[in-house]
Each structure stands twice: as C-alpha cells, then as structure tokens.
Motif scaffolding. Sequence first.
Motif, mmCIF file in Angstrom:
data_model
loop_
_atom_site.group_PDB
_atom_site.id
_atom_site.type_symbol
_atom_site.label_atom_id
_atom_site.label_comp_id
_atom_site.label_asym_id
_atom_site.label_seq_id
_atom_site.Cartn_x
_atom_site.Cartn_y
_atom_site.Cartn_z
ATOM 1 N N ASN A 242 40.820 45.111 34.951
ATOM 2 C CA ASN A 242 41.764 44.566 35.628
ATOM 3 C C ASN A 242 42.983 44.374 34.446
ATOM 4 O O ASN A 242 44.263 44.371 34.749
ATOM 5 C CB ASN A 242 41.158 43.441 35.952
ATOM 6 C CG ASN A 242 40.566 43.439 37.355
ATOM 7 O OD1 ASN A 242 40.500 44.569 38.013
ATOM 8 N ND2 ASN A 242 39.756 42.535 37.704
ATOM 9 N N ILE A 243 42.601 43.814 33.346
ATOM 10 C CA ILE A 243 43.627 43.679 32.330
ATOM 11 C C ILE A 243 44.368 44.940 32.015
ATOM 12 O O ILE A 243 45.813 45.033 31.749
ATOM 13 C CB ILE A 243 42.894 43.452 30.886
ATOM 14 C CG1 ILE A 243 42.155 41.994 31.218
ATOM 15 C CG2 ILE A 243 43.911 43.203 29.807
ATOM 16 C CD1 ILE A 243 41.214 41.353 30.126
ATOM 17 N N ARG A 244 43.704 46.147 31.866
ATOM 18 C CA ARG A 244 44.339 47.406 31.677
ATOM 19 C C ARG A 244 45.463 47.530 32.668
ATOM 20 O O ARG A 244 46.576 48.165 32.510
ATOM 21 C CB ARG A 244 43.266 48.447 31.609
ATOM 22 C CG ARG A 244 42.712 48.484 30.131
ATOM 23 C CD ARG A 244 41.445 49.369 30.515
ATOM 24 N NE ARG A 244 41.068 49.757 28.911
ATOM 25 C CZ ARG A 244 39.923 50.361 28.901
ATOM 26 N NH1 ARG A 244 39.278 50.526 29.889
ATOM 27 N NH2 ARG A 244 39.275 50.674 27.548
ATOM 28 N N LYS A 245 45.292 47.389 34.006
ATOM 29 C CA LYS A 245 45.911 47.850 35.005
ATOM 30 C C LYS A 245 47.321 46.722 35.118
ATOM 31 O O LYS A 245 48.314 47.220 35.366
ATOM 32 C CB LYS A 245 45.081 47.523 36.448
ATOM 33 C CG LYS A 245 45.843 47.798 37.799
ATOM 34 C CD LYS A 245 45.002 47.590 38.926
ATOM 35 C CE LYS A 245 43.685 48.354 39.046
ATOM 36 N NZ LYS A 245 42.975 48.127 40.213
ATOM 37 N N LYS A 246 47.061 45.489 34.651
ATOM 38 C CA LYS A 246 48.013 44.757 34.633
ATOM 39 C C LYS A 246 48.820 44.674 33.600
ATOM 40 O O LYS A 246 50.316 44.397 33.421
ATOM 41 C CB LYS A 246 47.551 43.190 34.830
ATOM 42 C CG LYS A 246 46.679 42.683 36.119
ATOM 43 C CD LYS A 246 46.277 41.376 35.847
ATOM 44 C CE LYS A 246 45.593 41.064 37.317
ATOM 45 N NZ LYS A 246 45.000 39.771 37.236
#
Length: 220
Positions: free
Chosen positions: A197-201
């Motif tokens: 999720n962090i990578r996506k955001k």
Amino acid sequence: MKYRILVVEDQADICTAIQASMTRAGYDIVAVENGEEAWELFQNEEFHVVLTDMMLPGISGEELIKRIRENSDIPIIVISALTDELFQINVYEYKIDDYISKPFSMNLLAYKIEAVIRRTYTETLTEIDHRDVRLIVNNYEVFYLGKLVDLTAKEFELLQTLLLGKGKIYTREELLDIVWGYQYLGDTRTIDMHIKNIRKKLFPELITTIKGVGYRIERN
C-alpha cells in the motif's frame, strides 16, 4: 545529538526488545535488569532519559525514582504491568514525566520517549527528506512531490521506522515488534500488505525487498 537512555527492566525478553527497538530508532541504550545496577550507573554516567519498571529486584522502581529525583530533573518514564488507575495516578506524585502500561507497542514507546525529549531538550529530529518524500516525524504527515499523501496510521509508522533506519534491513518480525508491539500474534503477511500500500501511494522503488529476509530503504 544522540540521546542516551537508561532502561531498567527485569523481564529479559522485554528488556531485550526495548533495547533493540530503541537502538534502531537512533538512541544510545544502556539496559539493566535491577535497581542497584541502575542507581550505580546513574550516579556515574550521563543519561538523558530514564525508562524504568516499578517491580524490580533489590531497589524497587519507587525507591530508584525517589533517589533520582533527589539529584536530578531528568525525564523519567515508568513502564509497568500494574494497570490500577489509583496506582498510576499515585506514581505521578514521584514527579515522573510519563507512564506506559504493559503490554505496549514499541512504536508507542518511541513516541513517548520522543515527546519527553522534545519537551526537555532543544535538539530533535522533526522531519526526514528522502527522494521526493518528506515525512514529519511522529506527526502522521507524509508529502510526495510536495503533496500530502493519505497514509493510514500503521502505514505511516512502518514508513517512519524504515526511514529512521535507512540502509538497515528489517525483518518482518522486527517490523511487527516495532509497529504492532512485541506481543502481537498476527501474520507477518500483514507487513507485506502494508508495504504494498505504501508503494502504491508513493512509488514502488522507495522500499527495497530483500528476498527471504525483509525490507529496507536505501541510504540514497
């Protein structure tokens, strides 16, 4: 400036967990398991914070705090499994700075330490800049290319942990201990989900996967 913390905790597993986690957070940790040794060290060495349990062999936590307060205004944080409200209120009569009940997350402990340091000393890390990402330490704000990014609390805490330890490889178990707490019994796949999720955001290359080990953020 690297702040030096005296940790007094007679439960070896908790003592080890605190020492490892707070060292990764950038503090110089001296850990002991009894009040006598803690008092001896305090009289002969310099510390910026004392973190102590109340139930200690030999010199009790209560007696240790009294002795310290007779000689110093150093910040003191009490950690204890005693959750009785009256007990916790009475502990503040010894002029402690904060109290944390067991079990607790290492992330919460880090925030409490940071808070007393910020109140007491002038030098403290307030933000981290890394590859177009700016994180406001302990403030749950992250900016990417100047725009505020909506991270959940756990996503923020994971990212902050990795950024504070840039270059270090963190195992999934270590990240669970730091962010969720040393008594968390959840699946390590929780880490993978939050990292995804962090990578996506933000952006995929921010966090490096070390196959079979864990994750890290590169120094540059």
